[in-house]
Design a protein around this motif. Structure first.
Motif, PDB file in Angstrom:
ATOM      1  N   UNK A 285       0.838  -1.201   0.000  1.00 50.86           N
ATOM      2  CA  UNK A 285       0.000   0.000   0.000  1.00 50.86           C
ATOM      3  C   UNK A 285       0.867   1.243   0.000  1.00 50.86           C
ATOM      4  N   UNK A 286       0.486   2.236  -0.750  1.00 45.87           N
ATOM      5  CA  UNK A 286       1.184   3.516  -0.716  1.00 45.87           C
ATOM      6  C   UNK A 286       0.316   4.610  -0.104  1.00 45.87           C
ATOM      7  N   UNK A 287      -0.997   4.352   0.018  1.00 47.17           N
ATOM      8  CA  UNK A 287      -1.862   5.363   0.623  1.00 47.17           C
ATOM      9  C   UNK A 287      -3.149   4.701   1.109  1.00 47.17           C
ATOM     10  N   UNK A 302      -7.964   2.845  -0.664  1.00 48.65           N
ATOM     11  CA  UNK A 302      -6.551   2.518  -0.635  1.00 48.65           C
ATOM     12  C   UNK A 302      -5.991   2.525  -2.050  1.00 48.65           C
ATOM     13  N   UNK A 303      -4.646   2.543  -2.111  1.00 47.97           N
ATOM     14  CA  UNK A 303      -3.958   2.532  -3.405  1.00 47.97           C
ATOM     15  C   UNK A 303      -2.666   1.745  -3.260  1.00 47.97           C
ATOM     16  N   UNK A 304      -2.418   0.811  -4.199  1.00 50.09           N
ATOM     17  CA  UNK A 304      -1.208  -0.008  -4.169  1.00 50.09           C
ATOM     18  C   UNK A 304      -0.076   0.665  -4.940  1.00 50.09           C
ATOM     19  N   UNK A 305       1.148   0.198  -4.677  1.00 50.00           N
ATOM     20  CA  UNK A 305       2.279   0.623  -5.497  1.00 50.00           C
ATOM     21  C   UNK A 305       2.234  -0.118  -6.837  1.00 50.00           C
ATOM     22  N   UNK A 312      -2.715  -7.150  -8.137  1.00 49.82           N
ATOM     23  CA  UNK A 312      -4.134  -6.972  -7.824  1.00 49.82           C
ATOM     24  C   UNK A 312      -4.965  -6.981  -9.114  1.00 49.82           C
ATOM     25  N   UNK A 313      -4.474  -6.280 -10.133  1.00 48.71           N
ATOM     26  CA  UNK A 313      -5.195  -6.220 -11.395  1.00 48.71           C
ATOM     27  C   UNK A 313      -5.237  -7.566 -12.086  1.00 48.71           C
ATOM     28  N   UNK A 314      -4.106  -8.285 -12.092  1.00 51.18           N
ATOM     29  CA  UNK A 314      -4.065  -9.595 -12.748  1.00 51.18           C
ATOM     30  C   UNK A 314      -5.007 -10.580 -12.059  1.00 51.18           C
ATOM     31  N   UNK A 339     -16.404  -8.175  -9.289  1.00 53.34           N
ATOM     32  CA  UNK A 339     -17.383  -7.944 -10.349  1.00 53.34           C
ATOM     33  C   UNK A 339     -16.732  -7.715 -11.703  1.00 53.34           C
ATOM     34  N   UNK A 340     -15.520  -7.173 -11.685  1.00 52.23           N
ATOM     35  CA  UNK A 340     -14.847  -6.870 -12.953  1.00 52.23           C
ATOM     36  C   UNK A 340     -13.356  -6.686 -12.681  1.00 52.23           C
ATOM     37  N   UNK A 341     -12.633  -6.562 -13.750  1.00 50.56           N
ATOM     38  CA  UNK A 341     -11.203  -6.293 -13.647  1.00 50.56           C
ATOM     39  C   UNK A 341     -10.980  -4.935 -12.972  1.00 50.56           C
ATOM     40  N   UNK A 342     -10.077  -4.892 -11.977  1.00 45.99           N
ATOM     41  CA  UNK A 342      -9.803  -3.637 -11.254  1.00 45.99           C
ATOM     42  C   UNK A 342      -8.373  -3.222 -11.551  1.00 45.99           C
ATOM     43  N   UNK A 343      -8.182  -2.413 -12.584  1.00 49.49           N
ATOM     44  CA  UNK A 343      -6.827  -1.942 -12.900  1.00 49.49           C
ATOM     45  C   UNK A 343      -6.459  -0.739 -12.037  1.00 49.49           C
ATOM     46  N   UNK A 344      -5.193  -0.376 -12.056  1.00 46.37           N
ATOM     47  CA  UNK A 344      -4.761   0.846 -11.389  1.00 46.37           C
ATOM     48  C   UNK A 344      -4.419   0.683  -9.924  1.00 46.37           C
ATOM     49  N   UNK A 345      -4.818  -0.420  -9.300  1.00 50.46           N
ATOM     50  CA  UNK A 345      -4.451  -0.661  -7.913  1.00 50.46           C
ATOM     51  C   UNK A 345      -5.216   0.160  -6.903  1.00 50.46           C
TER      52      UNK A 345
END
Length: 555
Positions: A285-287, A302-305, A312-314, A339-345
């Motif tokens: 996590x970065x934030x 939250x937001x990942x590095x 997470x996206x894969x 529910x769907x692909x979550x890109x961007x982290x």
């Protein structure tokens, strides 16, 4: 008497006026403290203020200084903890992290070692069983190739792991050098995480120090109790995102190999069986920020590095329709269906939080997880009433000391004693201004240093006035006697104060805790005493002589 140069007069007056203005906030401590807290909170919120914060911000004019002398634990009240870092906790995590690397290293040797499986073993070692012991030598060499050198102060030493063969098992252990380095890293990381957590909640002037090899001292003024502080810093806040195998209501259900049975945080009687190896962890996590979900309920965004975002996206792309457990401290706080692909982290954690809980969780996640658990060896709560009593007693001691010194100076030196008292008052203001400006925490030993400064401040005046008396007895006129008194007493003043300053500096660098607080106050007091005795007193006497031009003076 040779008049002081105009630039010197202006400089002396400027320093005195600065002392008055910089010390002024301490006379309105509560009001200024509320103003400062509101300013910090508004800055953290990006300039957005609540009505209460706006009101607190307006209680002190923005054009006036707002620096205060921070009060220490013994004056303000607060909590004191001595914690031991259980450094052995890290060994298991390190060993578990080695297993995938060892498995991958042996995969290329499958024709020599046969099947590979992890065997039961203590937490601080990894035991791997191979089905073909004839390939043991090659297997040990492959695992040894994973070792990395341990960097210490003396340079590169031993490898970080030791690999041996015991029958059909390969045994991997952390080397003694790696254990020592790991212990040091664990304590240092715990120290920084504790400091981050305490600083995040806005407590004032915490003392967080390492003691010995595995202990941390935490003193936080202004916090309600030791238990409150323990709750804040003792929570591990270990966040992981794990694949869900299934749910059950059986608290004793068999989770299966490499799985874990975890309770649901907000649903009594519900348990999740999740894969033990997480997809991503809170370390990536970065934030993390408190927020609200689509229903207006408190949540944590939250937001990942970069690495965490990719994983997470894969995973979300490959597992649409499957539940995904968000695990905090071995409890499933939420298990949404992908529910769907979550890109961007980016994501959001929901779980029937209150606003306070979501804020605290965001703080803990931002600060990071403690690498090891803490055992609290000592805890004390100092009530604000005791701190208020200490402040009152310190004020009383300082006032009594100042009155006694002032009376003595007037009784001994008459009008010149009044001049010395004016310089003493200026000295106290400049000392308080300096302590406020540099943010030096005031403790009971610090108050003792201030009281000592009151006595030391007039020593220089006594030397000067006694020298003036000698010059008057020698037949010099009042102006010349005063000038000679200040000039010829200067060497003695410097000698006495420099030796005192050296003593205070030695106390500061060798001592700790209360001793250093006393040394700081004493050092600054010596410097301000020399300035006021030599320059402020001289300027006051000079202005009086030029205004009255007396034929004789009595000192």
């Amino acid at each position: 008497m040779t008049p002081t140069a105009l630039w010197k007069r202006l400089l002396i007056l400027a320093v005195c006026l600065w002392g008055v203005f910089a010390a002024l906030p301490n006379a309105f401590y509560s009001r200024v403290e509320g103003h400062n807290d509101a300013a910090v909170a508004i800055e953290k919120a990006g300039g957005v203020a609540t009505p209460d914060q706006d009101a607190a911000l307006g209680t002190w004019p923005a054009f006036l200084p707002s620096a205060l002398m921070p009060l220490g634990l013994d004056l303000r009240g607060g909590a004191h903890l001595l914690a031991k870092v259980e450094v052995e906790d890290v060994y298991k995590a390190r060993i578990d992290g080695l297993w995938p690397e060892v498995r991958d290293a042996l995969r290329d040797l499958r024709d020599q070692v046969g099947a590979v499986r992890r065997a039961p073993s203590p937490d601080d070692e990894l035991r791997v069983t191979v089905s073909n012991p004839e390939g043991m030598v090659a297997a040990v060499q492959a695992v040894q190739a994973l070792a990395t050198p341990v960097y210490t102060l003396t340079g590169v030493g031993a490898a970080d792991i030791e690999v041996t063969a015991e029958g059909a098992d390969i045994v991997v252990r952390l080397s003694e050098a790696e254990r020592a380095a790991s212990d040091d890293r664990t304590v240092q990381q715990s120290l920084e995480i504790i400091r981050n957590r305490v600083d995040e909640v806005g407590t004032r002037e915490p003392t967080i120090l390492r003691q010995g090899s595995d202990r941390i001292l935490i003193q936080v003024p202004g916090i309600g109790s030791a238990s409150e502080l323990k709750t804040l810093i003792g929570t591990t806040a270990k966040l992981t995102f794990n694949p869900v195998v299934k749910t059950t209501t059986n608290a004793g259900a068999d989770a299966g190999a490499r799985n874990a049975l975890l309770p649901a945080r907000n649903e009594t009687g519900l348990y999740y069986i999740v894969e033990e190896t997480p997809v991503v962890t809170g370390e990536e996590l970065v934030d993390a920020q408190p927020s609200f979900d689509q229903n207006g309920q408190p949540a944590v965004s939250f937001r990942f590095d970069g690495a965490g975002a990719r994983k997470f996206g894969d995973y979300t792309a490959a597992n649409i329709g499957a539940p995904f457990a968000i695990v905090l401290d071995d409890e499933v706080i939420s298990a949404p269906v992908i529910q769907s692909h979550i890109p961007g982290g980016n994501g959001i954690i929901t779980g029937s939080f209150t606003v306070e809980e979501s804020t605290e969780l965001a703080i803990l996640l931002r600060a990071g997880a403690l690498p090891a658990s803490l055992t609290f060896l000592e805890e004390r709560t100092i009530g604000p009433e005791l701190g208020a009593d200490s402040v009152a007693a310190g004020k009383l001691a300082a006032v009594i000391g100042m009155i006694a010194v002032a009376v003595y100076m007037v009784a001994s030196y008459g009008l010149f004693g009044v001049f010395a008292n004016i310089a003493l008052a200026v000295n106290m203001l400049i000392l308080i201004a300096l302590l406020s400006t540099i943010g030096a925490t005031l403790t009971l030993p610090g108050i003792a240093g201030i009281v000592l400064t009151v006595g030391m401040a007039v020593d220089a005046n006594v030397l000067i006035f006694e020298r003036i008396r000698e010059e008057l007895r020698a037949g010099l006129s009042p102006p010349k006697a005063v000038e000679a008194g200040f000039a010829r007493a200067l060497s003695a003043i410097i000698d006495s104060n420099v030796t005192g300053l050296l003593t205070a500096l030695i106390m500061f660098f060798i001592g700790s805790g209360p001793v250093r607080g006393f040394a700081v106050t004493m050092s600054l007091g010596i410097l301000t005493s020399m300035f006021t005795a030599v320059y402020v007193t001289r300027l006051v006497v000079e202005l009086w002589l030029n205004a009255r031009r007396p034929k004789t003076i009595v000192v």
